[in-house]
Design an enzyme around this catalytic site. Sequence first.
Site, short mmCIF file in Angstrom:
data_model
loop_
_atom_site.label_atom_id
_atom_site.label_comp_id
_atom_site.label_asym_id
_atom_site.label_seq_id
_atom_site.Cartn_x
_atom_site.Cartn_y
_atom_site.Cartn_z
N GLY A 218 0.79 -1.23 0.00
CA GLY A 218 0.00 0.00 0.00
C GLY A 218 0.82 1.28 0.00
O GLY A 218 0.35 2.33 -0.42
N CYS A 269 -12.37 -7.34 8.62
CA CYS A 269 -13.79 -7.65 8.87
C CYS A 269 -14.37 -8.54 7.77
O CYS A 269 -15.58 -8.68 7.65
CB CYS A 269 -14.61 -6.38 9.00
SG CYS A 269 -14.24 -5.45 10.51
N GLY A 270 -13.51 -9.11 6.92
CA GLY A 270 -13.97 -10.13 5.98
C GLY A 270 -14.46 -9.65 4.64
O GLY A 270 -15.36 -10.25 4.07
N LYS A 271 -13.86 -8.58 4.10
CA LYS A 271 -14.28 -8.07 2.79
C LYS A 271 -14.07 -9.11 1.68
O LYS A 271 -14.96 -9.39 0.90
CB LYS A 271 -13.51 -6.80 2.42
CG LYS A 271 -14.21 -5.52 2.76
CD LYS A 271 -13.86 -4.33 1.91
CE LYS A 271 -12.41 -4.14 1.62
NZ LYS A 271 -11.56 -3.88 2.80
N ASN A 273 -13.60 -12.34 1.90
CA ASN A 273 -14.45 -13.52 2.09
C ASN A 273 -15.88 -13.26 1.61
O ASN A 273 -16.51 -14.11 0.99
CB ASN A 273 -14.49 -13.93 3.58
CG ASN A 273 -13.15 -14.46 4.06
OD1 ASN A 273 -12.28 -14.79 3.26
ND2 ASN A 273 -12.98 -14.53 5.36
N ASN A 382 0.21 -9.63 8.56
CA ASN A 382 -0.21 -8.86 7.38
C ASN A 382 0.44 -9.43 6.10
O ASN A 382 0.60 -8.72 5.11
CB ASN A 382 0.17 -7.38 7.56
CG ASN A 382 -0.57 -6.48 6.57
OD1 ASN A 382 -1.72 -6.73 6.21
ND2 ASN A 382 0.10 -5.45 6.09
N ASN A 519 -23.69 -15.83 5.66
CA ASN A 519 -24.06 -14.42 5.43
C ASN A 519 -25.00 -14.27 4.24
O ASN A 519 -25.66 -13.24 4.08
CB ASN A 519 -22.80 -13.57 5.21
CG ASN A 519 -21.93 -13.50 6.46
OD1 ASN A 519 -22.42 -13.73 7.58
ND2 ASN A 519 -20.65 -13.22 6.30
#
EC number: 4.1.1.32
Length: 610
Positions: A218, A269-271, A273, A382, A519
Amino acid sequence: MTTVNAPEFVRHPKLIAWVEEIANLTKPAKIEWCDGSEEEYQRLIDLMIANGTMQKLNQEKHPGSYLANSDPSDVARVEDRTYICSQNKEDAGATNNWEDPAVMREKLNGLFEGSMKGRTMYVVPFSMGPLGSHIAHIGIELTDSPYVAVSMRKMARMGKAVYDVLGTDGEFVPCVHTVGAPLAEGQKDVAWPCNPEKYIVHYPETREIWSFGSGYGGNALLGKKCLALRIASVMGREQGWLAEHMLILGVTNPQGEKHYIAAAFPSACGKTNFAMLIPPAGYEGWKIETVGDDIAWIKPGEDGRLYAINPEAGFFGVAPGTNTKTNPNCMATLHKDVIYTNVAVTDDGQVWWEGLSKEVPANLTNWKGQPHVNGEKAAHPNARFTVAAGQCPSIDADWENPAGVPISAFIFGGRRADTVPLVSEAFDWVDGVYKAATMGSETTAAAVGQQGIVRRDPFAMLPFAGYNMADYFDHWLNLGAKVSEKAEASGNKLPKIFNVNWFRRDAEGNFVWPGFGQNMRVLEWIIDRCEGRANAVETPIGFVPTYEDLNWEGTEFTKEQFDLITNQDKDQWVTEIESHTELFNKLGERLPKALKERQAALLEAVKTGF
């Protein structure tokens, strides 16, 4: 002086002059104009293997894949060294680091002076978004890192074709990057050059990005967060569109009806996935397809609908925690041609990270290149994979459609142990913007009976908004009002806004909701709400489903469990809404009045409505 020698396919005088200017400042030994070819990619990979920057993995198990291990001091984004240098300090706002642009330019000129000595400067042309799309933008990155050059080939549309679109006078965002480690004549290089001093600097008015001292993702792949979010958010505000930290997925039901959803979650937070979700048992005939897992550029169409593209061409995902159970589509994407960074490696050249398997393989080499010691992390938390998005089995047929895909709903979510229910629908656009503006995520895993510290992360954009956050909220409000008029005239409507929370815990501190593929049950309700065919109960904080409103086929999730993650506690909500004042005070006078009014109305509703 270094010779620029631009190839014939570069026909842009201003670009050539700029490359010459930066070369005179940084003094590289030579300049290489990247063409994005397979031959060039392999040559740079081989160069890095020879330099010790990369190693070849087991080509039977990981064909075309390689591993880079970074310097232990250079492993993540450096938020405290990231600056928005607008002319006016107020335009950067309280949530960004600011320095006077004139002062910063002087500082950077000193640092960049001779910073590429002994190295090759790579000229990396890239398009964020499909080449030629009206939603896309072009950048040129000058870098002395071959790791950046090969990674950009996966993460963006990189190569000769960009110059065809650019022509002789096309616009581009100039990006300058150095690892800040010049080599004296005869000096031996290190495997991962970097500098303890780091600066990631954005000049919003002139649309420039300057990055010094880091070779990591990044901070160094300047098309990603720097251009696609920080600079693009400024462009979007001026031009009437949105640059967002959002995944985009397509959902098709068994009747063939398709909706596209954009969702913003803070990191961890699982973006990824969620973007690659596989429908669970009970959802035969449903299909989830992936447009993007991290960034969305969203522009209003003539019909008043919002159209989104994924400006990236690859995934730069967090490896730890990824496995065939949590994200089978992601694992399938990694079947070949991957650049791994800071994962562990087995003695037969296979990658490993925490969460990949229960058993830790014997004779593992950790991310620092040393024998793994039990009890320590083998892969850096990371650790990353860089892979072309086209390899993803769930990739959407329209993921490169230059017109974008129409968005039916926005979802916002954070990691909260209590208070926030599994899912709620905002009353209207202003209410939805308020909820997104005040969303929070726990920074620490909440211990039993103890709340984690809630960090406000508005729209999951806290580290990425390139201008004043209060103005950013205002832009969302204004865009909604403008698009709403256009949509009504065409018989369309604004996307609905929803909040989700997969992370509620019980009294023992355990997660109640199974998450991942389950989800889908929430997603179905969201789509049915967009179509006006699902029930909901109105509560002070939004419309929520009852147990009966969700489809439970194929699972034994009980009503008692559902009540645990959807119940709303008056005292918790009063505390929650009052705590939003801290963020609002920080943002000061530019905060839109509509959000303060919404806070007062919400507080009143919560106090009297429960």
